[in-house]
Design an enzyme around this catalytic site. Sequence first.
Site, short mmCIF file in Angstrom:
data_model
loop_
_atom_site.label_atom_id
_atom_site.label_comp_id
_atom_site.label_asym_id
_atom_site.label_seq_id
_atom_site.Cartn_x
_atom_site.Cartn_y
_atom_site.Cartn_z
CG HIS A 293 -0.47 0.09 2.53
ND1 HIS A 293 -0.28 1.28 3.17
CD2 HIS A 293 -0.10 -0.86 3.42
CE1 HIS A 293 0.17 1.07 4.39
NE2 HIS A 293 0.30 -0.23 4.57
CG ASP A 305 2.40 0.62 7.90
OD1 ASP A 305 2.07 0.19 6.78
OD2 ASP A 305 1.63 0.66 8.87
CD GLU A 337 -3.31 -1.42 4.91
OE1 GLU A 337 -3.31 -2.49 5.56
OE2 GLU A 337 -2.96 -0.35 5.44
CD GLU A 338 -1.99 2.25 7.37
OE1 GLU A 338 -2.76 1.69 8.17
OE2 GLU A 338 -0.76 2.06 7.37
CG ASP A 372 1.56 -3.46 5.05
OD1 ASP A 372 2.29 -2.51 5.36
OD2 ASP A 372 0.36 -3.55 5.37
CG HIS A 470 -0.31 2.98 12.32
ND1 HIS A 470 -1.53 2.38 12.46
CD2 HIS A 470 0.14 2.60 11.10
CE1 HIS A 470 -1.81 1.67 11.38
NE2 HIS A 470 -0.79 1.78 10.55
N1 BES Z 1 1.05 -2.52 7.97
C1 BES Z 1 -0.05 -2.32 8.85
C2 BES Z 1 -0.26 -3.33 9.88
C3 BES Z 1 -0.02 -4.72 9.69
C4 BES Z 1 0.14 -5.40 10.83
C5 BES Z 1 0.02 -5.41 8.49
C6 BES Z 1 0.32 -6.73 10.81
C7 BES Z 1 0.26 -6.75 8.43
C8 BES Z 1 0.39 -7.42 9.62
C9 BES Z 1 -1.29 -2.03 8.09
O1 BES Z 1 -1.05 -1.00 7.21
C10 BES Z 1 -2.34 -1.58 9.07
O2 BES Z 1 -2.08 -0.80 9.94
N2 BES Z 1 -3.53 -2.10 8.90
C11 BES Z 1 -4.64 -1.76 9.72
C12 BES Z 1 -5.87 -2.45 9.20
C13 BES Z 1 -6.67 -1.63 8.26
C14 BES Z 1 -7.77 -2.48 7.70
C15 BES Z 1 -7.24 -0.37 8.88
C16 BES Z 1 -4.44 -2.26 11.13
O3 BES Z 1 -3.91 -3.35 11.32
O4 BES Z 1 -4.86 -1.57 12.04
ZN ZN Z 2 0.76 -1.24 6.34
#
Ligand code: BES
Ligand code: ZN
Length: 545
Positions: A293, A305, A337-338, A372, A470
Amino acid sequence: MTYPKATSSSPAHLPLLFIKMRFVPFVALAAPVFAQYDAKPKPSAKPEKPQKPQLPGKPHPHGPPKKLVSRKDLIKDIKLEDLLAGSQQLQTFADEAGGNRAFGSTGHNATTEWLYQTLKATGYYDVYKQPFVELFTAATTKLTVAGEEIEAAYMTFGPSGDVTANVVKVNNLGCAVDDFPAGVSGQIALISRGTCPFADKAANAQTAGAVGAIIYNTEPNTPLSGTLGGDGDYAPVVGITKEAGEGIVAKLGNGTVEGTLFIDAIRENRTNYNVIAETKQGDHDNVLMLGGHTDSVFAGPGINDDGSGTIGTLMTGLALTKYKIKNAVRLGFWGAEEFGKLGSFYYMKTINGTFGGNATEANKIRAYLNFDMIASPNYVLGIYDGDGSAFNFSGAAGSDTIEKDFEEFYEERGLAHVPSLFTLRSDYAAFLENGIPSGGLFTGAEVLKTEEEAQLFGGEAGAPLDACYHQACDDIDNLALDAYLLNTQSIANSVAKYALSFEGIPRANMTLRKRGAERSRLMSRFDDGGHAHHGQTCGAGKHTI
Ligand code: BES
Ligand code: ZN
């Protein structure tokens, strides 16, 4: 084999391999209070003509490729200085946009435009920017209870509010409208986290006539950063810690408590882009897809990230332009994605028949590789558990082969690796749901490194794998350079392999996809944005419940 040690020094001394591209400001969307989310690039006296990006470290153009790709050659073409120049470019885009590359912002738009132009300039790819529109929200908040300011987190998709009223504790967990006493009408509802989504609590508060809602955590010492999951009719709502919530409950035992809840939210539909690039060469009915992403969270520039996955994918894609291939290779750079993996899911719906047509296009994707976070500063070398051997939770058929091929790369170098659970917290979820064999690399986010992992990979046990996950400090200094180079070489290894053959990876078909859909229903228990790893719950990421 030795790799440069992880360093916190800035790579600014590296030769600037990219011609700096400045983009004209996109749309001025933001009210002044949101300048931090959407600052315009500084106006330059004379708009520079965007120059053709150079391929890093390679002459351009380099004529039609003659040599068939090999794993060895492609690995050799991956250079740390190229990766860092790419990461620096993303940092610059964030710096010029008020510090982030969140979806719909100038920082994100500059990122996607640059990827588009860079890949197009190679002549090796057909590239397109796929627009889609999604609701964007962000806010500044302030909560004061009994004269004391309390740290309060905005819940994504929530409304604005500016109210002063009494705080009233609701019964039970606020999952039923009946839990809200009549006295909550016109007041601020205080609700414990638990059982049902935040969205239900905030909607029930609204139905009960509350003018605001405060949801407190049940995990100790953890801010409650949540999302309502989508638009709805909610009371203005924030999340606070367990300790702060229990403090208010204690005060309520002694009488009336007044609170002031201020939420200044921006809510607007924003156009956002995926960038899709497919090799002109190769069999387009047998496609390898890989990606990551391109958006960051609002809090920071997102250089690990997922700047790391973005640039790792890009540099592998650029390295490939020297070679002939058998199977087509398609790069997918996902937006938003976020905000809920919106770009990858949107893309999938355009090719799997959801928006009309049929699933023929989706069937052509023989494998999807997701990158990612591949350079976390306190990294593990994680490979998604495609065969389910570690977490009893496998990917679509063929994901086992993808995992094994990644494993081999590290083992050939005498390096350790660990399996990583398909938590569905990244874009591979869209592919797994469609029965497409998937895999990828992940060096870790908020989870703490175990003693055992410290033995295997070095680094600091008991510390997060990425302490800046984050946050504003996920910047150009937040990269483990050794992991960054190694993992991009690992990407190159798998890409070269599948660009030649998909042996061992069955094609997805309708049956597999049906099974995939069933699996995804089962997996939805993981998919709440809240997550546990190695028995640890985590405070990062956006919870919905
Ligand atoms: N890269 C992150 C987090 C992540 C953690 C990815 C573990 C793969 C394994 C990703 O960009 C992220 O923060 N995703 C969000 C989910 C999204 C659907 C809002 C999260 O995990 O909070
Ligand atoms: Zn991510």
